[in-house]
Motif scaffolding. Structure first.
Motif, PDB file in Angstrom:
ATOM      1  N   LYS A  83      -6.474 -37.990  29.702  1.00  0.00           N
ATOM      2  CA  LYS A  83      -7.001 -39.343  29.497  1.00  0.00           C
ATOM      3  C   LYS A  83      -7.255 -39.607  28.019  1.00  0.00           C
ATOM      4  O   LYS A  83      -7.227 -38.690  27.192  1.00  0.00           O
ATOM      5  CB  LYS A  83      -8.296 -39.531  30.290  1.00  0.00           C
ATOM      6  CG  LYS A  83      -8.150 -39.290  31.792  1.00  0.00           C
ATOM      7  CD  LYS A  83      -9.434 -39.551  32.548  1.00  0.00           C
ATOM      8  CE  LYS A  83     -10.522 -38.540  32.206  1.00  0.00           C
ATOM      9  NZ  LYS A  83     -10.183 -37.176  32.667  1.00  0.00           N
ATOM     10  N   HIS A 117      -2.394 -39.751  32.049  1.00  0.00           N
ATOM     11  CA  HIS A 117      -2.956 -40.921  32.725  1.00  0.00           C
ATOM     12  C   HIS A 117      -2.191 -42.173  32.297  1.00  0.00           C
ATOM     13  O   HIS A 117      -1.888 -42.349  31.106  1.00  0.00           O
ATOM     14  CB  HIS A 117      -4.439 -41.079  32.383  1.00  0.00           C
ATOM     15  CG  HIS A 117      -5.160 -42.033  33.267  1.00  0.00           C
ATOM     16  ND1 HIS A 117      -5.037 -43.411  33.152  1.00  0.00           N
ATOM     17  CD2 HIS A 117      -6.009 -41.815  34.308  1.00  0.00           C
ATOM     18  CE1 HIS A 117      -5.781 -43.996  34.066  1.00  0.00           C
ATOM     19  NE2 HIS A 117      -6.388 -43.054  34.787  1.00  0.00           N
ATOM     20  N   PRO A 118      -1.844 -43.043  33.237  1.00  0.00           N
ATOM     21  CA  PRO A 118      -1.075 -44.253  32.888  1.00  0.00           C
ATOM     22  C   PRO A 118      -1.730 -45.087  31.797  1.00  0.00           C
ATOM     23  O   PRO A 118      -1.039 -45.674  30.961  1.00  0.00           O
ATOM     24  CB  PRO A 118      -1.003 -45.020  34.215  1.00  0.00           C
ATOM     25  CG  PRO A 118      -1.141 -43.971  35.266  1.00  0.00           C
ATOM     26  CD  PRO A 118      -2.071 -42.945  34.691  1.00  0.00           C
ATOM     27  N   ARG A 119      -3.059 -45.120  31.783  1.00  0.00           N
ATOM     28  CA  ARG A 119      -3.739 -45.921  30.754  1.00  0.00           C
ATOM     29  C   ARG A 119      -3.527 -45.311  29.365  1.00  0.00           C
ATOM     30  O   ARG A 119      -3.316 -46.048  28.393  1.00  0.00           O
ATOM     31  CB  ARG A 119      -5.232 -46.006  31.080  1.00  0.00           C
ATOM     32  CG  ARG A 119      -6.024 -46.908  30.130  1.00  0.00           C
ATOM     33  CD  ARG A 119      -5.447 -48.298  30.071  1.00  0.00           C
ATOM     34  NE  ARG A 119      -6.184 -49.157  29.145  1.00  0.00           N
ATOM     35  CZ  ARG A 119      -5.663 -50.196  28.535  1.00  0.00           C
ATOM     36  NH1 ARG A 119      -4.384 -50.520  28.732  1.00  0.00           N
ATOM     37  NH2 ARG A 119      -6.395 -50.935  27.715  1.00  0.00           N
ATOM     38  N   LYS A 121      -0.938 -43.499  28.481  1.00  0.00           N
ATOM     39  CA  LYS A 121       0.463 -43.787  28.168  1.00  0.00           C
ATOM     40  C   LYS A 121       0.597 -45.195  27.606  1.00  0.00           C
ATOM     41  O   LYS A 121       1.295 -45.435  26.610  1.00  0.00           O
ATOM     42  CB  LYS A 121       1.314 -43.641  29.432  1.00  0.00           C
ATOM     43  CG  LYS A 121       1.837 -42.260  29.710  1.00  0.00           C
ATOM     44  CD  LYS A 121       3.078 -41.976  28.871  1.00  0.00           C
ATOM     45  CE  LYS A 121       3.791 -40.730  29.346  1.00  0.00           C
ATOM     46  NZ  LYS A 121       4.998 -40.435  28.534  1.00  0.00           N
ATOM     47  N   ASP A 122      -0.067 -46.141  28.274  1.00  0.00           N
ATOM     48  CA  ASP A 122       0.028 -47.542  27.869  1.00  0.00           C
ATOM     49  C   ASP A 122      -0.518 -47.750  26.464  1.00  0.00           C
ATOM     50  O   ASP A 122       0.087 -48.449  25.646  1.00  0.00           O
ATOM     51  CB  ASP A 122      -0.729 -48.407  28.882  1.00  0.00           C
ATOM     52  CG  ASP A 122      -0.678 -49.883  28.519  1.00  0.00           C
ATOM     53  OD1 ASP A 122       0.442 -50.442  28.497  1.00  0.00           O
ATOM     54  OD2 ASP A 122      -1.740 -50.467  28.244  1.00  0.00           O
ATOM     55  N   ILE A 123      -1.660 -47.126  26.174  1.00  0.00           N
ATOM     56  CA  ILE A 123      -2.276 -47.297  24.849  1.00  0.00           C
ATOM     57  C   ILE A 123      -1.419 -46.652  23.768  1.00  0.00           C
ATOM     58  O   ILE A 123      -1.252 -47.202  22.672  1.00  0.00           O
ATOM     59  CB  ILE A 123      -3.699 -46.717  24.850  1.00  0.00           C
ATOM     60  CG1 ILE A 123      -4.595 -47.560  25.773  1.00  0.00           C
ATOM     61  CG2 ILE A 123      -4.278 -46.684  23.441  1.00  0.00           C
ATOM     62  CD1 ILE A 123      -5.987 -47.003  25.949  1.00  0.00           C
ATOM     63  N   LEU A 125       1.721 -46.365  23.816  1.00  0.00           N
ATOM     64  CA  LEU A 125       2.898 -47.228  23.632  1.00  0.00           C
ATOM     65  C   LEU A 125       2.582 -48.471  22.818  1.00  0.00           C
ATOM     66  O   LEU A 125       3.492 -49.213  22.439  1.00  0.00           O
ATOM     67  CB  LEU A 125       3.472 -47.624  24.996  1.00  0.00           C
ATOM     68  CG  LEU A 125       4.158 -46.499  25.778  1.00  0.00           C
ATOM     69  CD1 LEU A 125       4.525 -46.972  27.180  1.00  0.00           C
ATOM     70  CD2 LEU A 125       5.404 -46.013  25.043  1.00  0.00           C
ATOM     71  N   THR A 126       1.307 -48.701  22.540  1.00  0.00           N
ATOM     72  CA  THR A 126       0.893 -49.829  21.685  1.00  0.00           C
ATOM     73  C   THR A 126       0.093 -49.256  20.515  1.00  0.00           C
ATOM     74  O   THR A 126      -1.140 -49.188  20.554  1.00  0.00           O
ATOM     75  CB  THR A 126       0.040 -50.835  22.475  1.00  0.00           C
ATOM     76  OG1 THR A 126      -1.039 -50.133  23.131  1.00  0.00           O
ATOM     77  CG2 THR A 126       0.890 -51.549  23.525  1.00  0.00           C
ATOM     78  N   GLU A 129      -3.129 -50.933  19.180  1.00  0.00           N
ATOM     79  CA  GLU A 129      -4.299 -50.779  20.050  1.00  0.00           C
ATOM     80  C   GLU A 129      -4.857 -49.363  19.963  1.00  0.00           C
ATOM     81  O   GLU A 129      -6.075 -49.160  19.961  1.00  0.00           O
ATOM     82  CB  GLU A 129      -3.920 -51.109  21.492  1.00  0.00           C
ATOM     83  CG  GLU A 129      -5.015 -50.883  22.510  1.00  0.00           C
ATOM     84  CD  GLU A 129      -6.229 -51.786  22.307  1.00  0.00           C
ATOM     85  OE1 GLU A 129      -7.284 -51.489  22.897  1.00  0.00           O
ATOM     86  OE2 GLU A 129      -6.124 -52.773  21.542  1.00  0.00           O
ATOM     87  N   TRP A 169       2.496 -39.632  20.338  1.00  0.00           N
ATOM     88  CA  TRP A 169       3.309 -39.702  21.538  1.00  0.00           C
ATOM     89  C   TRP A 169       2.610 -38.916  22.643  1.00  0.00           C
ATOM     90  O   TRP A 169       1.695 -38.136  22.395  1.00  0.00           O
ATOM     91  CB  TRP A 169       4.699 -39.093  21.298  1.00  0.00           C
ATOM     92  CG  TRP A 169       5.562 -39.870  20.351  1.00  0.00           C
ATOM     93  CD1 TRP A 169       5.346 -40.084  19.022  1.00  0.00           C
ATOM     94  CD2 TRP A 169       6.790 -40.531  20.662  1.00  0.00           C
ATOM     95  NE1 TRP A 169       6.351 -40.839  18.474  1.00  0.00           N
ATOM     96  CE2 TRP A 169       7.255 -41.124  19.461  1.00  0.00           C
ATOM     97  CE3 TRP A 169       7.542 -40.678  21.822  1.00  0.00           C
ATOM     98  CZ2 TRP A 169       8.443 -41.851  19.405  1.00  0.00           C
ATOM     99  CZ3 TRP A 169       8.726 -41.402  21.764  1.00  0.00           C
ATOM    100  CH2 TRP A 169       9.158 -41.981  20.578  1.00  0.00           C
TER     101      TRP A 169
END
Length: 345
Positions: A83, A117-119, A121-123, A125-126, A129, A169
Motif C-alpha cells: 500500500k 494495491h490498486p490504489r 498502482k493508480d497513484i 501512474l500519476t 499526485e 514504478w
C-alpha cells in the motif's frame, strides 16, 4: 531407490507467501539479470540488509555504478498487498542517501512485491499526485521524517522539489513472470517440471571428434568378435555383421546428446549430470562382472540400462530406451565404461 520427484502443484503466488525475504530478493535479482540486455544494464547486484538505504537490488549502466545512472529495486514480501503507507517511508530513503552519501538518485525506483494495491498502482501512474502525497508525508513528520536532522530534511525537500516522480514504478509477481517464466530457472524456482521436449540432433554422416572414443570402444568389440579386419569405423559401416549395429549405437548416442543439451538449456543446475551419475552407479556393477567377451559386456550393460530406476530425475519423461543406451555410449566416450577388458576376452 530414490523417492519420486514431487512437483509443486501450487501457483507461484501461493508459493511465495512461504518464502523468506531473502528468497524474494534473489528472485528479483534473477529477474533483473534476465532483463540486462533489454535495459542496457552493465551489471546487477544484491545489496539488501539493514543498511541498504532502500536499495535491495541495484542495476547500473556504467562503471560509476551508484555514482552514475542506475535503477533501484526495492523488494517487499508482505502477506497483504503493498500500500501507499508502506511505500512512503521507503521513498524517503533514496533522497536521504543522496544527502548523506555520494550516491546519485536512481533514474528508476521500482517497488517489487507479489501484489500491489490498486490504489498505490493508480497513484504511481500519476507522478504529480505521487509527489504531492510524498510532500504531504514530509510535512506531517512521521517517525522516519522526524528522526532526520533538520539540515538533512531541508536538503531532502530541495531534492524532492527538483525531482520528476515518474522515476517511481511498481512491479508485481505477474509482471515478473512474463519474463521469468521463459527462463530455465522457472522450473527449479517453483519446482515445476521442465517444459517442451529435446530437439532431435541429426546424426552426421561422418563421425566427428566428439564421438571418437566410444566408436573406438565399439571397434574393439567388433575386432574381438568378428576379426581384426574391422580396423576402422568405415570398415564397421560396411561390414555385414556390424553396419546396422554401429548405426543404431550412433543414433542412441545422439539421442542422449539431445537430452543433454535440452537439460542444459531447460533445467537449472546439473540435472543431466546427476542422472548420468545415478545411472553409472548402477551400470558399473554390471560392467564389472566377468564376461567371456566385450560383446557380452556391451550387450548386458545396454540391456541393464533399460531397467535402471531413475524416477527421481526431472528428465525421466524424456529418458526412453534409446536415450538410456546412448548414455551408455556417452559414459564409454569418457572411459567411465569399458567394453573390452584385459583378461575378460
Amino acid at each position: 531407490m530414490a523417492m519420486p520427484n514431487q512437483f509443486d502443484r501450487r501457483t507461484p503466488l501461493q508459493q511465495v507467501w512461504f518464502w523468506q525475504p531473502e528468497q524474494w530478493e534473489e528472485f528479483t535479482y534473477e529477474w533483473a539479470r534476465m532483463r540486462m540486455a533489454a535495459e542496457g544494464y552493465l551489471g546487477v547486484e544484491i545489496i539488501g540488509g539493514s543498511n541498504d538505504r532502500g536499495a535491495d537490488v541495484v542495476a547500473f549502466f556504467s562503471d560509476q555504478r551508484l555514482n552514475g545512472e542506475w535503477h533501484c529495486y526495492q523488494c517487499k514480501l508482505y502477506k497483504d498487498e503493498l500500500k501507499l503507507s508502506d511505500a512512503l517511508p521507503e521513498m524517503l530513503k533514496p533522497f536521504v542517501a543522496t544527502v548523506e552519501t555520494t550516491r546519485t538518485l536512481p533514474t528508476r525506483y521500482s517497488f517489487v512485491a507479489p501484489r500491489i494495491h490498486p490504489r498505490l498502482k493508480d497513484i504511481i501512474l500519476t507522478p504529480v499526485e505521487l509527489k504531492r502525497r510524498f510532500l504531504s508525508y514530509l510535512e506531517e513528520r512521521p517517525r522516519p521524517v522526524a528522526a532526520l536532522p533538520s539540515a538533512t530534511l531541508r536538503a531532502v525537500k530541495e531534492r524532492v522539489a527538483d525531482t520528476d516522480f515518474s522515476m517511481f514504478w511498481a512491479v508485481n509477481l505477474d509482471e515478473i513472470l512474463e519474463v521469468y517464466s521463459a527462463s530455465p530457472l522457472y522450473g527449479s524456482r517453483f519446482n515445476y517440471p521442465p517444459s517442451g521436449k529435446p530437439a532431435k540432433l541429426v546424426v552426421p554422416p561422418e563421425p566427428n571428434a566428439d564421438e571418437a572414443r566410444f566408436l573406438e570402444q565399439l571397434l574393439d568389440v567388433y575386432q574381438e568378435r568378428f576379426g581384426v579386419h574391422i580396423a576402422t569405423v568405415h570398415d564397421a559401416f560396411t561390414h555385414e555383421e556390424t553396419g546396422e549395429h554401429i548405426g543404431r549405437q550412433r543414433e542412441a548416442f545422439y539421442a542422449a546428446e539431445s537430452l543433454r543439451m535440452y537439460a542444459r538449456e531447460s533445467v537449472p543446475g546439473e540435472a543431466y549430470e546427476d542422472l548420468q551419475s545415478d545411472v553409472l552407479d548402477n551400470l558399473i556393477e554390471v560392467a564389472d562382472r566377468d564376461f567371456p567377451s566385450g560383446w557380452g559386456r556391451l550387450q548386458s550393460v545396454l540391456q541393464a540400462s533399460g531397467q535402471v530406476q531413475v524416477v527421481a530425475s526431472v528428465l525421466i519423461s524424456h529418458f526412453k530406451n534409446i536415450e538410456r543406451k546412448g548414455m551408455c555410449h556417452q559414459l564409454a566416450n569418457e572411459d567411465k565404461l569399458t567394453w573390452c577388458k584385459v583378461g575378460n576376452r
